[in-house]
Design a protein around this motif. Structure first.
Motif, PDB file in Angstrom:
ATOM      1  N   UNK A 178     -12.556   5.841  -5.161  1.00  0.00           N
ATOM      2  CA  UNK A 178     -13.314   5.708  -3.909  1.00  0.00           C
ATOM      3  C   UNK A 178     -12.946   4.427  -3.183  1.00  0.00           C
ATOM      4  N   UNK A 179     -12.916   3.305  -3.918  1.00  0.00           N
ATOM      5  CA  UNK A 179     -12.603   2.014  -3.300  1.00  0.00           C
ATOM      6  C   UNK A 179     -11.138   1.949  -2.866  1.00  0.00           C
ATOM      7  N   UNK A 180     -10.250   2.563  -3.665  1.00  0.00           N
ATOM      8  CA  UNK A 180      -8.831   2.558  -3.310  1.00  0.00           C
ATOM      9  C   UNK A 180      -8.596   3.292  -1.997  1.00  0.00           C
ATOM     10  N   UNK A 181      -9.285   4.391  -1.815  1.00  0.00           N
ATOM     11  CA  UNK A 181      -9.167   5.136  -0.551  1.00  0.00           C
ATOM     12  C   UNK A 181      -9.649   4.285   0.624  1.00  0.00           C
ATOM     13  N   UNK A 182     -10.754   3.564   0.431  1.00  0.00           N
ATOM     14  CA  UNK A 182     -11.276   2.699   1.491  1.00  0.00           C
ATOM     15  C   UNK A 182     -10.277   1.583   1.812  1.00  0.00           C
ATOM     16  N   UNK A 183      -9.670   0.986   0.774  1.00  0.00           N
ATOM     17  CA  UNK A 183      -8.660  -0.055   0.995  1.00  0.00           C
ATOM     18  C   UNK A 183      -7.493   0.486   1.805  1.00  0.00           C
ATOM     19  N   UNK A 184      -7.009   1.668   1.426  1.00  0.00           N
ATOM     20  CA  UNK A 184      -5.852   2.253   2.110  1.00  0.00           C
ATOM     21  C   UNK A 184      -6.143   2.452   3.596  1.00  0.00           C
ATOM     22  N   UNK A 185      -7.350   2.903   3.917  1.00  0.00           N
ATOM     23  CA  UNK A 185      -7.704   3.114   5.325  1.00  0.00           C
ATOM     24  C   UNK A 185      -7.816   1.784   6.070  1.00  0.00           C
ATOM     25  N   UNK A 186      -8.371   0.766   5.409  1.00  0.00           N
ATOM     26  CA  UNK A 186      -8.564  -0.531   6.070  1.00  0.00           C
ATOM     27  C   UNK A 186      -7.235  -1.196   6.412  1.00  0.00           C
ATOM     28  N   UNK A 187      -6.306  -1.229   5.442  1.00  0.00           N
ATOM     29  CA  UNK A 187      -5.061  -1.982   5.666  1.00  0.00           C
ATOM     30  C   UNK A 187      -4.114  -1.255   6.620  1.00  0.00           C
ATOM     31  N   UNK A 222      -0.926  -6.998   1.495  1.00  0.00           N
ATOM     32  CA  UNK A 222       0.281  -7.286   2.278  1.00  0.00           C
ATOM     33  C   UNK A 222       1.492  -6.584   1.687  1.00  0.00           C
ATOM     34  N   UNK A 223       1.563  -6.548   0.355  1.00  0.00           N
ATOM     35  CA  UNK A 223       2.697  -5.889  -0.292  1.00  0.00           C
ATOM     36  C   UNK A 223       2.738  -4.402   0.044  1.00  0.00           C
ATOM     37  N   UNK A 224       1.560  -3.764   0.157  1.00  0.00           N
ATOM     38  CA  UNK A 224       1.513  -2.341   0.449  1.00  0.00           C
ATOM     39  C   UNK A 224       2.004  -2.041   1.868  1.00  0.00           C
ATOM     40  N   UNK A 225       1.716  -2.928   2.827  1.00  0.00           N
ATOM     41  CA  UNK A 225       2.093  -2.648   4.222  1.00  0.00           C
ATOM     42  C   UNK A 225       3.348  -3.409   4.647  1.00  0.00           C
ATOM     43  N   UNK A 226       4.017  -4.063   3.682  1.00  0.00           N
ATOM     44  CA  UNK A 226       5.218  -4.853   3.992  1.00  0.00           C
ATOM     45  C   UNK A 226       6.421  -3.927   4.148  1.00  0.00           C
ATOM     46  N   UNK A 227       6.774  -3.636   5.396  1.00  0.00           N
ATOM     47  CA  UNK A 227       7.933  -2.792   5.687  1.00  0.00           C
ATOM     48  C   UNK A 227       8.818  -3.500   6.707  1.00  0.00           C
ATOM     49  N   UNK A 228      10.008  -2.972   6.894  1.00  0.00           N
ATOM     50  CA  UNK A 228      10.944  -3.551   7.864  1.00  0.00           C
ATOM     51  C   UNK A 228      10.411  -3.458   9.291  1.00  0.00           C
ATOM     52  N   UNK A 229       9.508  -2.532   9.539  1.00  0.00           N
ATOM     53  CA  UNK A 229       8.990  -2.323  10.897  1.00  0.00           C
ATOM     54  C   UNK A 229       7.893  -3.315  11.256  1.00  0.00           C
TER      55      UNK A 229
END
Length: 729
Positions: free
Chosen positions: A305-314, A339-346
């Motif tokens: 449940x919390x992981x899903x909330x984190x994914x939506x927030x970031x 930051x590591x999860x959303x760290x992309x070249x874009x």
């Protein structure tokens, strides 16, 4: 070929443990090298060392000993000097009459046994043990790096040691010795031992008659056993570490901070070194950080449940996400994982931190330098000129930083930051208290995430606790709300070699996620209290820190004590009428000095008391571990408020309006008058005395799971108050 090698080959062939072609190649290699057959088998990873030695022991009719669980008498350790044991590579195990039993990883030849017999004056009986177990046994029984210290002492007995214990005048001698191979090895052993024990910090603390070495493992400090000679090498150890971190070895009067990079096995470690002067030498703390660390949201301890909330927030395009909690609660690690999860070249990601905890590829990181004027606010303004998509501010400390971060979010950026608050709802009131306008808070912030770190039970020695109190299970069931008490299972760990006999291996986090939706925004604009905001969030399904912790207890991840230490029970705010019904009469009785029957936690003789006691009035809150029905039947509220008659670091005496059963378990919160957060712990009732005139009771309790820091804090308060009273007299 050695006789033991021939016998081992025969045993391997008889038992058919290795193929014939492998045995043939081993024979050929033995003929071409001088290495023992045991080492060749281990190097090729054909068998484990323990298995090989057990096979050899059966062939030679020698016992195999597991030194990890063996108990060695202190008298035996004192009998055999560490320099002899380390030189001949054996570990003394026991002494019976004139026969000394020693453990070695290879059977000692006759000449070596004769040398040991001559030096010690005892007959020798041999047993087998693995080489790694023997090395660890040196540390357990003789102390860390005892063999290295013994070599240094023997090599420099002419006067090198005495130069350490003198006043630190001879800088050139200490600097020279700090680069000596033996001292380098000694420092390397300290760092390596800390790394192997999963330590995050090394504490070197000098005192008048001793030098203490401590490791912080899973958030708890543990003493490392060191030999008595360790204190003599303080100056050399400190100087060596200063040389590694490019610090001034001459300056000992001022604190210094430095950094060093070392490699252990295949891992590169970043060491953060900090020194402070003390009357007995410099105290040093070394923080150990891996330079390359894999950050993953899945490994933070988040439920589905919390992981899903984190994914939506970031993944939101803009807004501020605050992670709150005290120092050392893992806030920065959580932000790095986001930051590591959303760290992309874009994406362009920039951070400003104090200090930079971990280096991350693809992210621009800025170190705060207050001495040259580079603070969070100035760095944040400069970051905007680099056109970032995502920014992280290490901490919001003042109004200027908070306003800039919020206005940056309003202009289309995603901002991560931290606050020091006890729960998620308090983050809102903290921002308003420092001067941020409520409408800015409501319109810019997406979520407040509170978190705490808890220790994880060792999986190798974890087992169900069948003796857990029924009251505790009822409390967990009540606060979780989705499980009955008879379904609650509590787990404990006994301690084993895998967890260094601590019962815990690693840490995880518990979370409280407050999403700032329209209803919460309305409350923020109306300047509602943190309690009102929290109640509204709970009504919408928010899970508190304590509830998330209880779920981890039910899953067998941790113990109830770990949750109680970091997350207090949810309590209804005390109204004026509720307080008047109980607290005011107690205050009046104390003010009128009505007699109470005296009750003591320890015997009256002061020399038998472990802790000093102070006769003082301190506000406390307590809750009895009983079911709600039992509490109601006995006339108790879920939470009681009282004041103490006396207090010590071991327990206290307070006034109750109803009798408590001896042995009852209490959840106690003590409000010390030092402006710090309340001291929270479990306590057990050990005595109850009735005052028949006033119909009140004196209740004596002893603390059960109070942390060492809180116990020291209570002891300091008692000591300071007693000292002040003496001064007045």
């Amino acid at each position: 070929m050695r006789k033991t090698d021939v016998l081992l080959l025969e045993a391997l062939q008889e038992q058919g443990l290795l193929p014939q072609d492998t045995l043939a190649s081993l024979r050929a290699e033995l003929a071409a090298t001088d290495a023992p057959l045991v080492q060749l088998i281990i190097a090729r990873r054909l068998l484990r060392e323990k298995e090989v030695l057990q096979i050899l022991g059966r062939k030679l009719q020698m016992d195999f000993v597991d030194l990890q669980t063996a108990v060695v008498d202190k008298a035996v350790i004192e009998l055999v000097p560490v320099k002899i044991a380390s030189y001949y590579k054996f570990m003394p195990v026991s002494l019976k009459g004139r026969v000394l039993t020693v453990a070695a990883s290879n059977p000692l030849d006759i000449k070596t046994q004769d040398d040991i017999r001559t030096q010690l004056g005892y007959d020798i009986d041999m047993v087998l043990a693995t080489e790694s177990d023997i090395t660890q046994a040196y540390q357990r029984f003789y102390g860390l790096a005892a063999d290295t210290l013994g070599q240094i002492v023997s090599q420099s007995a002419a006067g090198a040691v005495s130069s350490f214990t003198e006043a630190l005048d001879k800088i050139e001698d200490i600097e020279k010795l700090a680069g000596d191979a033996s001292v380098v090895k000694l420092v390397n052993q300290i760092i390596l031992d800390a790394f192997r024990k999963r330590s995050t910090d090394i504490h070197i603390e000098p005192y008048r008659n001793s030098l203490v070495l401590r490791y912080r493992v899973d958030g708890i400090l543990y003493d490392a056993k060191v030999p008595p000679e360790f204190k003599s090498f303080l100056a050399a150890i400190i100087s060596r570490i200063k040389i590694m971190s490019n610090l001034n070895i001459v300056e000992r009067r001022l604190p210094q901070d430095g950094r060093a990079v070392v490699k252990i096995q295949d891992q590169v470690l970043d060491l953060r070194i900090s020194t402070i002067p003390t009357p007995y030498g410099e105290s040093m703390v070394i923080r150990i950080l891996p330079t390359n660390m894999l950050f993953s949201l899945e490994k933070l301890g988040l439920g589905h449940r919390e992981l899903t909330m984190f994914e939506k927030l970031i993944q939101k395009p803009h807004g501020v996400i605050f992670v709150t909690g005290p120092t050392g609660s893992g806030k920065t690690t959580t932000l790095y994982a986001c930051l590591s999860r959303i760290n992309t070249k874009a994406r362009k990601i920039i951070t400003i931190e104090d200090p930079i905890e971990y280096e991350m590829d693809g992210i621009t990181q800025i170190q705060v330098m207050s001495e040259i004027g580079l603070d969070f606010a100035r760095g944040l303004r400069s970051m905007l000129r680099h056109d970032p998509d995502v920014m992280m501010v290490g901490e919001v400390r003042d109004l200027e930083t908070a306003e800039i971060a919020i206005r940056v979010a309003l202009t289309g950026h995603l901002v991560f930051s931290t606050l020091h608050t006890n729960d998620a709802a308090s983050g809102i009131t903290r921002l308003i208290d420092i001067g941020v306008e409520p409408y800015l808070v409501a319109s810019s912030i997406e979520a407040f995430i509170a978190q705490r770190l808890i220790r994880v039970l060792c999986p190798d020695c974890k087992d169900e606790d069948t003796k857990a109190p029924a009251e505790l299970k009822e409390l967990i069931a009540k606060e979780v709300g989705t499980v009955s008490a008879d379904k609650v299972k509590v787990f404990r760990s006994k301690g084993c070699p895998s967890c260094n006999n601590t019962g815990f291996y690693g840490r995880t986090a518990i979370y409280e996620i407050l999403l700032v939706d329209e209803e919460i925004q309305d409350l923020v604009v109306k300047k509602a209290s943190a309690g009102q905001i929290k109640r509204a969030a709970l009504a919408k399904g928010m899970r508190t820190l304590r509830q998330d912790g209880w779920l981890k207890v039910l899953a067998g991840v941790t113990t109830p004590e770990e949750i109680m230490k970091v997350a207090s029970a949810e309590k209804e705010p005390v109204t004026a009428q509720k307080e008047e019904s109980f607290v005011l009469p107690v205050k009046e009785i104390v003010a009128q000095k009505k007699p109470f029957i005296e009750s003591r936690l320890e015997p009256a003789s002061s020399d038998r008391r472990v802790y000093l006691r102070l006769e003082a009035k301190v506000n406390i809150h307590y809750q009895v571990f009983e079911s709600e029905a039992d509490l109601a039947a006995r006339g108790f509220k879920p939470e009681q408020i009282s004041i103490t008659k006396n207090i010590s670091a071991g327990g206290l005496l307070f006034v109750a309006d109803r009798s408590l059963p001896a042995g009852a378990l209490l959840d106690v919160r003590i409000e010390l008058p030092d402006a710090g957060k309340p001291v929270e712990c479990l306590a057990r009732v050990i005595r109850v005395d009735e005052n028949k005139q006033g119909h009140f009771y004196n209740v004596a309790v002893c603390f059960l799971d109070i942390t060492s820091s809180d116990r020291a804090r209570v002891g300091k308060y008692v000591q300071e108050e007693l000292t002040g009273e003496d001064a007045k007299e």
